[in-house]
Design a protein around this motif. Sequence first.
Motif, mmCIF file in Angstrom:
data_model
loop_
_atom_site.group_PDB
_atom_site.id
_atom_site.type_symbol
_atom_site.label_atom_id
_atom_site.label_comp_id
_atom_site.label_asym_id
_atom_site.label_seq_id
_atom_site.Cartn_x
_atom_site.Cartn_y
_atom_site.Cartn_z
ATOM 1 N N CYS A 182 0.831 -1.211 0.000
ATOM 2 C CA CYS A 182 0.000 0.000 0.000
ATOM 3 C C CYS A 182 0.864 1.259 0.000
ATOM 4 C CB CYS A 182 -0.930 0.007 1.214
ATOM 5 S SG CYS A 182 -2.150 -1.324 1.213
ATOM 6 N N GLY A 183 1.914 1.249 0.817
ATOM 7 C CA GLY A 183 2.808 2.401 0.889
ATOM 8 C C GLY A 183 3.532 2.646 -0.414
ATOM 9 N N GLY A 184 3.975 1.556 -1.057
ATOM 10 C CA GLY A 184 4.672 1.682 -2.333
ATOM 11 C C GLY A 184 3.781 2.276 -3.418
ATOM 12 N N ILE A 185 2.532 1.826 -3.456
ATOM 13 C CA ILE A 185 1.573 2.362 -4.433
ATOM 14 C C ILE A 185 1.307 3.839 -4.164
ATOM 15 C CG2 ILE A 185 -0.832 2.241 -5.214
ATOM 16 C CD1 ILE A 185 -0.688 -0.812 -4.680
ATOM 17 N N LEU A 186 1.122 4.178 -2.881
ATOM 18 C CA LEU A 186 0.835 5.565 -2.497
ATOM 19 C C LEU A 186 1.998 6.494 -2.834
ATOM 20 C CD1 LEU A 186 -0.922 7.695 -1.066
ATOM 21 C CD2 LEU A 186 0.152 6.979 1.089
ATOM 22 N N PHE A 187 3.211 6.116 -2.447
ATOM 23 C CA PHE A 187 4.365 6.981 -2.674
ATOM 24 C C PHE A 187 4.729 7.060 -4.158
ATOM 25 C CE2 PHE A 187 5.178 6.387 1.907
ATOM 26 C CZ PHE A 187 5.353 7.721 2.250
ATOM 27 N N GLY A 188 4.423 6.004 -4.902
ATOM 28 C CA GLY A 188 4.633 6.061 -6.346
ATOM 29 C C GLY A 188 3.762 7.129 -6.971
ATOM 30 N N TYR A 189 2.501 7.211 -6.503
ATOM 31 C CA TYR A 189 1.577 8.239 -7.001
ATOM 32 C C TYR A 189 2.002 9.628 -6.530
ATOM 33 C CZ TYR A 189 -2.572 11.122 -7.450
ATOM 34 O OH TYR A 189 -3.421 12.152 -7.756
ATOM 35 N N ILE A 190 2.380 9.743 -5.250
ATOM 36 C CA ILE A 190 2.784 11.051 -4.711
ATOM 37 C C ILE A 190 4.000 11.593 -5.458
ATOM 38 C CG2 ILE A 190 3.778 12.220 -2.687
ATOM 39 C CD1 ILE A 190 2.064 10.370 -0.942
ATOM 40 N N GLY A 191 4.964 10.714 -5.704
ATOM 41 C CA GLY A 191 6.185 11.139 -6.394
ATOM 42 C C GLY A 191 5.921 11.672 -7.788
ATOM 43 N N VAL A 192 5.071 10.989 -8.531
ATOM 44 C CA VAL A 192 4.810 11.408 -9.911
ATOM 45 C C VAL A 192 3.889 12.619 -9.971
ATOM 46 C CG1 VAL A 192 2.722 10.072 -10.479
ATOM 47 C CG2 VAL A 192 4.490 10.392 -12.214
ATOM 48 N N SER A 193 3.207 12.921 -8.875
ATOM 49 C CA SER A 193 2.324 14.097 -8.852
ATOM 50 C C SER A 193 3.081 15.378 -8.500
ATOM 51 C CB SER A 193 1.187 13.877 -7.844
ATOM 52 O OG SER A 193 1.687 13.796 -6.524
ATOM 53 N N ILE A 194 4.357 15.241 -8.130
ATOM 54 C CA ILE A 194 5.181 16.413 -7.801
ATOM 55 C C ILE A 194 5.888 16.893 -9.067
ATOM 56 C CG2 ILE A 194 7.154 17.264 -6.468
ATOM 57 C CD1 ILE A 194 6.446 15.179 -4.333
ATOM 58 N N ASP A 195 5.586 18.106 -9.468
ATOM 59 C CA ASP A 195 6.142 18.638 -10.709
ATOM 60 C C ASP A 195 7.503 19.313 -10.457
ATOM 61 O OD1 ASP A 195 6.369 19.261 -13.348
ATOM 62 O OD2 ASP A 195 5.047 21.004 -13.290
ATOM 63 N N HIS A 196 8.399 18.562 -9.868
ATOM 64 C CA HIS A 196 9.765 19.032 -9.605
ATOM 65 C C HIS A 196 10.633 17.777 -9.597
ATOM 66 C CE1 HIS A 196 13.318 20.553 -7.594
ATOM 67 N NE2 HIS A 196 12.848 21.791 -7.696
ATOM 68 N N ILE A 197 11.494 17.667 -10.588
ATOM 69 C CA ILE A 197 12.208 16.414 -10.801
ATOM 70 C C ILE A 197 13.031 15.968 -9.600
ATOM 71 C CG2 ILE A 197 14.167 17.592 -11.926
ATOM 72 C CD1 ILE A 197 14.370 15.037 -13.703
ATOM 73 N N TYR A 198 13.728 16.905 -8.932
ATOM 74 C CA TYR A 198 14.583 16.525 -7.813
ATOM 75 C C TYR A 198 13.764 16.142 -6.583
ATOM 76 C CZ TYR A 198 17.996 18.710 -10.880
ATOM 77 O OH TYR A 198 18.759 19.037 -11.965
ATOM 78 N N LYS A 199 12.667 16.878 -6.354
ATOM 79 C CA LYS A 199 11.816 16.559 -5.212
ATOM 80 C C LYS A 199 11.120 15.212 -5.408
ATOM 81 C CE LYS A 199 10.944 21.270 -3.575
ATOM 82 N NZ LYS A 199 9.921 22.313 -3.314
#
Length: 220
Positions: free
Chosen positions: A21-38
């Motif tokens: 569940c955490g992996g799925i959630l953080f995968g979505y959170i990461g791709v929703s951040i429009d800043h490549i380094y963040k």
Amino acid sequence: MKQLVIKDMRLLKIINLVILCGGILFGYIGVSIDHIYKSKLVYGFAMFIMVYIVSMFSTQYDVKGKTDMMLNSFPVDRYDIVKSKYISMGLYILFITGVVFLSSNISRIIFSTTISGNPATIWDVSFIIGLSLVFFSIYLPFHYYNVGKAQAFNQIFYIILIILPNVISKFSKKIENTEIFQGIINMDWKIVILMFVSIGAIMYLISLQISKNIYKGKEF
């Protein structure tokens, strides 16, 4: 050997669900951040913190269940006990990084109209695999030498993981503008990561031999 690996997986069955569940959630959170380094920081931190969680709970369950005493009461080769732990931790590394990688890339496709961030790449995953191998190469010999020392190692590492994101967040803008940071960004990271993974794999194999020798001479 196979049954020993399955035993480790079953002990962490609740953690397996948390990781999924955490992996799925953080995968979505990461791709929703429009800043490549963040976004890369989110992927990296999420994957590694889950690797850390596995090491922490694996040690706790072994202590509570007196796993070593139980296994050594059966006709099981001590070398197989150690190898199974290294195999199961290796599988967890692949599982964790794989879930985050797939989640971020699938989320990017499914929600392409609403998010425009950068999904995790194979190089992001490879870097964390290398880092995780280095971590377990140091951690597992502690685990077999003295569980108390392994738990102390976990506590120290936990403090570092809690402090690090705050430090990076606080100084991120200053860091991005430094010449050192720009020099690091302009490096050929593919070669660096390949070398890092290779070093991690070599350390993991050496660590396996060290843990075997430690466990061989241990009394229960």
